[in-house]
Scaffold this active site. Structure first.
Site, PDB file in Angstrom:
ATOM      1  N   ARG A  12      -6.585   0.787 -35.971  1.00 58.25           N
ATOM      2  CA  ARG A  12      -6.192   0.050 -34.772  1.00 58.25           C
ATOM      3  C   ARG A  12      -7.128  -1.143 -34.601  1.00 58.25           C
ATOM      4  O   ARG A  12      -8.342  -1.002 -34.712  1.00 58.25           O
ATOM      5  CB  ARG A  12      -6.275   0.967 -33.547  1.00 58.25           C
ATOM      6  CG  ARG A  12      -5.583   0.400 -32.321  1.00 58.25           C
ATOM      7  CD  ARG A  12      -5.604   1.410 -31.192  1.00 58.25           C
ATOM      8  NE  ARG A  12      -4.507   2.363 -31.237  1.00 58.25           N
ATOM      9  CZ  ARG A  12      -3.263   2.091 -30.890  1.00 58.25           C
ATOM     10  NH1 ARG A  12      -2.930   0.888 -30.487  1.00 58.25           N
ATOM     11  NH2 ARG A  12      -2.328   3.005 -30.948  1.00 58.25           N
TER      12      ARG A  12
ATOM     13  N   GLY B  56       4.376   1.012 -32.155  1.00 60.48           N
ATOM     14  CA  GLY B  56       3.774   0.474 -33.378  1.00 60.48           C
ATOM     15  C   GLY B  56       3.314   1.590 -34.304  1.00 60.48           C
ATOM     16  O   GLY B  56       3.636   1.604 -35.500  1.00 60.48           O
TER      17      GLY B  56
ATOM     18  N   GLU C 109       0.844  -1.203   0.000  1.00 60.99           N
ATOM     19  CA  GLU C 109       0.000   0.000   0.000  1.00 60.99           C
ATOM     20  C   GLU C 109       0.875   1.246   0.000  1.00 60.99           C
ATOM     21  O   GLU C 109       1.933   1.271   0.619  1.00 60.99           O
ATOM     22  CB  GLU C 109      -0.849   0.050   1.275  1.00 60.99           C
ATOM     23  CG  GLU C 109      -2.074  -0.784   1.234  1.00 60.99           C
ATOM     24  CD  GLU C 109      -2.829  -0.717   2.568  1.00 60.99           C
ATOM     25  OE1 GLU C 109      -2.478   0.105   3.442  1.00 60.99           O
ATOM     26  OE2 GLU C 109      -3.760  -1.527   2.726  1.00 60.99           O
TER      27      GLU C 109
ATOM     28  N   ARG D  58      -6.152   8.269 -23.321  1.00 62.34           N
ATOM     29  CA  ARG D  58      -6.491   7.788 -24.663  1.00 62.34           C
ATOM     30  C   ARG D  58      -7.920   7.256 -24.743  1.00 62.34           C
ATOM     31  O   ARG D  58      -8.480   7.184 -25.809  1.00 62.34           O
ATOM     32  CB  ARG D  58      -5.473   6.726 -25.119  1.00 62.34           C
ATOM     33  CG  ARG D  58      -4.144   7.356 -25.499  1.00 62.34           C
ATOM     34  CD  ARG D  58      -3.096   6.324 -25.845  1.00 62.34           C
ATOM     35  NE  ARG D  58      -2.549   5.672 -24.664  1.00 62.34           N
ATOM     36  CZ  ARG D  58      -1.575   4.756 -24.710  1.00 62.34           C
ATOM     37  NH1 ARG D  58      -1.069   4.394 -25.874  1.00 62.34           N
ATOM     38  NH2 ARG D  58      -1.114   4.212 -23.609  1.00 62.34           N
TER      39      ARG D  58
ATOM     40  N   LYS E  45      -4.258   5.349 -40.210  1.00 59.80           N
ATOM     41  CA  LYS E  45      -3.962   4.221 -39.316  1.00 59.80           C
ATOM     42  C   LYS E  45      -5.245   3.518 -38.901  1.00 59.80           C
ATOM     43  O   LYS E  45      -6.248   4.162 -38.621  1.00 59.80           O
ATOM     44  CB  LYS E  45      -3.257   4.775 -38.067  1.00 59.80           C
ATOM     45  CG  LYS E  45      -3.093   3.809 -36.914  1.00 59.80           C
ATOM     46  CD  LYS E  45      -2.355   4.436 -35.740  1.00 59.80           C
ATOM     47  CE  LYS E  45      -3.273   4.864 -34.623  1.00 59.80           C
ATOM     48  NZ  LYS E  45      -2.601   5.241 -33.382  1.00 59.80           N
TER      49      LYS E  45
HETATM   50  C1  R5P Z   1      -2.790   7.426 -30.308  1.00 58.53           C
HETATM   51  O1  R5P Z   1      -3.818   8.017 -30.637  1.00 58.53           O
HETATM   52  C2  R5P Z   1      -1.608   8.128 -29.750  1.00 58.53           C
HETATM   53  O2  R5P Z   1      -1.510   9.453 -30.214  1.00 58.53           O
HETATM   54  C3  R5P Z   1      -0.316   7.380 -30.036  1.00 58.53           C
HETATM   55  O3  R5P Z   1      -0.095   7.400 -31.431  1.00 58.53           O
HETATM   56  C4  R5P Z   1      -0.406   5.950 -29.561  1.00 58.53           C
HETATM   57  O4  R5P Z   1      -0.939   5.870 -28.287  1.00 58.53           O
HETATM   58  C5  R5P Z   1       0.958   5.307 -29.572  1.00 58.53           C
HETATM   59  O5  R5P Z   1       0.837   3.979 -29.156  1.00 58.53           O
HETATM   60  P1  R5P Z   1       1.815   2.874 -29.714  1.00 58.53           P
HETATM   61  O6  R5P Z   1       3.199   3.436 -29.580  1.00 58.53           O
HETATM   62  O7  R5P Z   1       1.595   1.676 -28.852  1.00 58.53           O
HETATM   63  O8  R5P Z   1       1.429   2.631 -31.139  1.00 58.53           O
END
Ligand code: R5P
Length: 317
Positions: free
Chosen positions: A195, A228, A39, A96, A193
């Site tokens: 996800r 990534g 804790e 996020r 991108k």
């Molecule tokens: C996403 O919207 C954020 O702006 C970053 O691009 C993202 O969180 C980066 O995460 P990772 O490095 O795991 O791709």
């Protein structure tokens, strides 16, 4: 500096707190320890009556523990008759998940803000919060500072010619536009991108808008977690004919396998800040350059205490 400011720091980024204290010529107190069972235990070792207390605590590493430390430090300060408590959270985690973009998901950042408020903070300072709409989750003053204050001077020194600034996803476009204007770039590019929500931290750079052929490209983003997003974008940009690819990212979390991905990617140089404690392996990485934001945070604290404007000179227009 007035002795009515007290600086406290948790365990997430003691170096940044120390650097801020040095600039302000103030001691920093580190009141966090642990009970045997793990804790978090907080004891503030000084009289805080009528002090303005600034608690410097990024919520990484050990995301959940760091948040608990922050909340308990706020609670301890609140019960010690302080005049004001500011939560200085240079890297604000859980930002996020900031909207209900599909069924059955939390709005995590709203919950974290409510906890900070309930604990007793009357003001928040962050740096490059993931999305600025989140400031609406708090009904007090929230100064979101910009890492460009520390990063742009470093980038200007590079004198990059034929520059295109790229965003690795649609969410980062306004930041890319700001860097493009400030660095007098020839234009911007946007990577498309996707996800995969079923597999954590897996994203794919599918295509891009903008011409990068023969250009020096600077990718701008707020967070590197697994890297990534960044390395997929960098590799796609190189495939589209860029001459070189660099990146500038505010918060370097570098979760595994980020360093390996960066090492094997098209990225020549990566500029980050110290909002998150910079690990030894990151420090040693020859591609990564670090700009400190201690002067920015110190100046913001000084101006809040003296009632000066934060926007003039510290916040981009
Ligand atoms: C996403 O919207 C954020 O702006 C970053 O691009 C993202 O969180 C980066 O995460 P990772 O490095 O795991 O791709």
């Amino acid at each position: 500096m007035s002795n009515k400011i007290t600086l406290l720091s948790g365990t997430s980024n003691p170096k940044l707190a120390k650097d801020v204290g040095k600039i302000l010529k103030l001691d920093v107190f580190y009141p966090v320890a642990n009970f045997a069972d793990g804790e978090t235990r907080v004891v503030i070792p000084k009289n805080l009556r009528r002090s303005s207390v600034f608690i410097i605590q990024s919520t990484f590493p050990r995301v959940n523990d760091s948040i608990m430390e922050l909340l308990l430090m706020i609670d301890a300060a609140k019960r010690a008759s302080v005049s004001e408590i500011t939560a200085v959270v240079p890297y604000f985690g859980y930002s996020r998940q900031d909207r209900k973009d599909r069924p059955r998901v939390p709005i995590s950042s709203s919950l974290i803000v409510q906890m900070i408020k309930h604990a007793g903070a009357s003001r928040i300072i962050t740096v490059d919060i993931h999305s600025e709409q989140q400031l609406g989750f708090f009904d007090g003053p929230w100064d979101n500072l910009y890492a460009s204050f520390g990063l742009v001077p470093v980038l200007k020194k590079k004198k990059l010619k034929n520059l295109i600034v790229a965003s690795p996803d649609k969410g980062g476009v306004s930041k890319a536009v700001y860097y493009a204007k400030t660095l007098k770039a020839e234009g911007i590019a946007i990577v498309y991108k996707e996800r995969d929500v079923s597999t954590m931290n897996k994203s794919e750079a599918l295509d891009m808008i903008g011409n990068v052929e023969g250009k020096n490209v600077l990718i701008v983003d707020d967070i590197i977690d697994s890297a990534g997003t960044l390395t997929n974008a960098a590799n796609l940009i190189l495939k589209k004919g860029a001459k070189s690819v660099r990146a500038v990212v505010t918060h370097g979390l570098f979760s595994h396998p980020a360093l390996e991905r960066i090492e094997n990617s098209a990225i020549e140089e990566l500029f980050i800040t110290d909002t998150v404690l910079v690990r030894e392996d990151v420090l040693k990485n020859s591609k990564i350059k670090i700009a400190t934001l201690a002067p920015l945070l110190a100046e913001a604290i000084k101006r809040i205490q003296s009632g000066e404007s934060i926007s003039e000179g510290l916040i981009l227009s």
